[in-house]
Scaffold this motif. Structure first.
Motif, PDB file in Angstrom:
ATOM      1  N   SER A 139      38.396  13.448  91.982  1.00  0.00           N
ATOM      2  CA  SER A 139      37.669  14.349  92.883  1.00  0.00           C
ATOM      3  C   SER A 139      36.057  14.269  92.309  1.00  0.00           C
ATOM      4  O   SER A 139      36.413  14.422  91.315  1.00  0.00           O
ATOM      5  CB  SER A 139      38.044  15.728  92.484  1.00  0.00           C
ATOM      6  N   ILE A 140      35.115  14.496  92.952  1.00  0.00           N
ATOM      7  CA  ILE A 140      33.757  14.513  92.997  1.00  0.00           C
ATOM      8  C   ILE A 140      33.668  15.835  91.843  1.00  0.00           C
ATOM      9  O   ILE A 140      34.193  17.011  92.145  1.00  0.00           O
ATOM     10  CB  ILE A 140      32.551  14.989  93.680  1.00  0.00           C
ATOM     11  N   GLY A 141      33.014  15.072  90.775  1.00  0.00           N
ATOM     12  CA  GLY A 141      32.732  16.465  89.483  1.00  0.00           C
ATOM     13  C   GLY A 141      34.451  16.718  88.432  1.00  0.00           C
ATOM     14  O   GLY A 141      34.331  17.167  87.341  1.00  0.00           O
ATOM     15  N   GLU A 142      35.376  15.991  88.771  1.00  0.00           N
ATOM     16  CA  GLU A 142      36.287  15.514  87.544  1.00  0.00           C
ATOM     17  C   GLU A 142      36.546  14.799  86.938  1.00  0.00           C
ATOM     18  O   GLU A 142      35.336  13.940  86.864  1.00  0.00           O
ATOM     19  CB  GLU A 142      37.540  15.726  88.871  1.00  0.00           C
TER      20      GLU A 142
ATOM     21  N   SER B  43      31.477  13.118  88.062  1.00  0.00           N
ATOM     22  CA  SER B  43      30.207  13.977  88.935  1.00  0.00           C
ATOM     23  C   SER B  43      28.943  12.573  88.346  1.00  0.00           C
ATOM     24  O   SER B  43      28.224  12.492  89.281  1.00  0.00           O
ATOM     25  CB  SER B  43      29.126  14.295  87.727  1.00  0.00           C
ATOM     26  N   LEU B  44      29.152  12.066  87.664  1.00  0.00           N
ATOM     27  CA  LEU B  44      28.394  10.115  87.760  1.00  0.00           C
ATOM     28  C   LEU B  44      28.635   9.840  89.456  1.00  0.00           C
ATOM     29  O   LEU B  44      27.510   8.764  89.490  1.00  0.00           O
ATOM     30  CB  LEU B  44      28.936   9.623  86.922  1.00  0.00           C
ATOM     31  N   LEU B  45      29.519   9.741  89.505  1.00  0.00           N
ATOM     32  CA  LEU B  45      30.239   9.110  90.729  1.00  0.00           C
ATOM     33  C   LEU B  45      28.978   9.766  92.065  1.00  0.00           C
ATOM     34  O   LEU B  45      28.353   8.750  93.318  1.00  0.00           O
ATOM     35  CB  LEU B  45      31.555   9.248  91.672  1.00  0.00           C
ATOM     36  N   SER B  46      28.819  11.258  92.420  1.00  0.00           N
ATOM     37  CA  SER B  46      28.453  11.114  92.957  1.00  0.00           C
ATOM     38  C   SER B  46      26.071  11.572  93.248  1.00  0.00           C
ATOM     39  O   SER B  46      26.132  10.957  93.727  1.00  0.00           O
ATOM     40  CB  SER B  46      28.657  13.160  93.004  1.00  0.00           C
ATOM     41  N   GLU B  47      26.170  10.373  91.958  1.00  0.00           N
ATOM     42  CA  GLU B  47      24.977  10.037  91.495  1.00  0.00           C
ATOM     43  C   GLU B  47      24.491   9.058  92.234  1.00  0.00           C
ATOM     44  O   GLU B  47      23.683   8.709  92.030  1.00  0.00           O
ATOM     45  CB  GLU B  47      24.419  10.603  89.821  1.00  0.00           C
TER      46      GLU B  47
ATOM     47  N   GLY C 134      31.256   5.102  87.196  1.00  0.00           N
ATOM     48  CA  GLY C 134      31.484   6.525  86.392  1.00  0.00           C
ATOM     49  C   GLY C 134      31.673   6.289  85.324  1.00  0.00           C
ATOM     50  O   GLY C 134      32.316   7.237  85.170  1.00  0.00           O
ATOM     51  N   ALA C 135      32.871   4.791  85.080  1.00  0.00           N
ATOM     52  CA  ALA C 135      33.111   5.034  83.782  1.00  0.00           C
ATOM     53  C   ALA C 135      32.438   5.654  82.269  1.00  0.00           C
ATOM     54  O   ALA C 135      30.955   4.728  82.582  1.00  0.00           O
ATOM     55  CB  ALA C 135      33.473   3.392  84.138  1.00  0.00           C
TER      56      ALA C 135
ATOM     57  N   THR D  91      28.884   8.236  76.370  1.00  0.00           N
ATOM     58  CA  THR D  91      27.980   7.187  77.234  1.00  0.00           C
ATOM     59  C   THR D  91      28.167   6.231  78.361  1.00  0.00           C
ATOM     60  O   THR D  91      29.276   5.851  78.562  1.00  0.00           O
ATOM     61  CB  THR D  91      27.809   6.374  76.072  1.00  0.00           C
ATOM     62  N   SER D  92      27.830   6.028  80.435  1.00  0.00           N
ATOM     63  CA  SER D  92      28.153   5.859  81.336  1.00  0.00           C
ATOM     64  C   SER D  92      27.929   4.164  80.417  1.00  0.00           C
ATOM     65  O   SER D  92      26.714   3.451  79.865  1.00  0.00           O
ATOM     66  CB  SER D  92      26.996   5.936  81.735  1.00  0.00           C
TER      67      SER D  92
END
Length: 138
Positions: free
Chosen positions: A44-47, A100-104, A65-66, A75-76
């Protein structure tokens, strides 16, 4: 079972007759039995989800998102952090997938992320074995 599931079929011919033979492949063995099979099917976004390694520890999760844990900080896994990540021993790295990175990165629910599991040795000289993975975004 392991031998048959990791073998590549081939054929030989002699005197007009053809027989099927099995070519055993160490690469297929590593792909099928030594790379992680415990990747999440959805996020999920945010998970945030832990990405686990199993038997072989030299795995890179090449996914949007890793993140990788370096000196106590996440570190992304992206081009701007490449030098820092490559300076680490890949066998010791902990990985996670950060929703959360995925939404970015403009991912949204209903889409999926595509990536690969890559094998490397302790010097980052790739072993050239990879496995495609897909994770659905809820």
């Amino acid at each position: 079972m392991i031998e048959l599931s990791t073998a590549d079929p081939d054929h030989i011919s002699l005197n007009g007759e053809t027989w099927e033979i099995q070519k055993y492949s160490p690469a297929n063995f590593v792909k099928n039995y030594c790379l992680t099979t415990n990747t999440p099917s959805s996020i999920s976004i945010g998970e945030t989800v832990t990405l686990t390694k199993e038997w072989y520890k030299g795995i890179i999760f090449e996914l949007p998102g890793a993140e990788v844990l370096i000196d106590g900080q996440w570190t992304s896994y992206e081009a701007k952090n490449k030098d820092l990540i490559l300076s680490q021993n890949p066998m010791d790295l902990a990985w996670r997938l950060n929703g959360s990175l995925l939404s970015e990165y403009a991912y949204s629910p209903g889409k999926s992320i595509q990536g690969k599991l890559l094998t490397v040795d302790d010097q980052w000289n790739g072993l050239r074995l990879e496995k495609d993975i897909s994770i659905q975004i809820k």
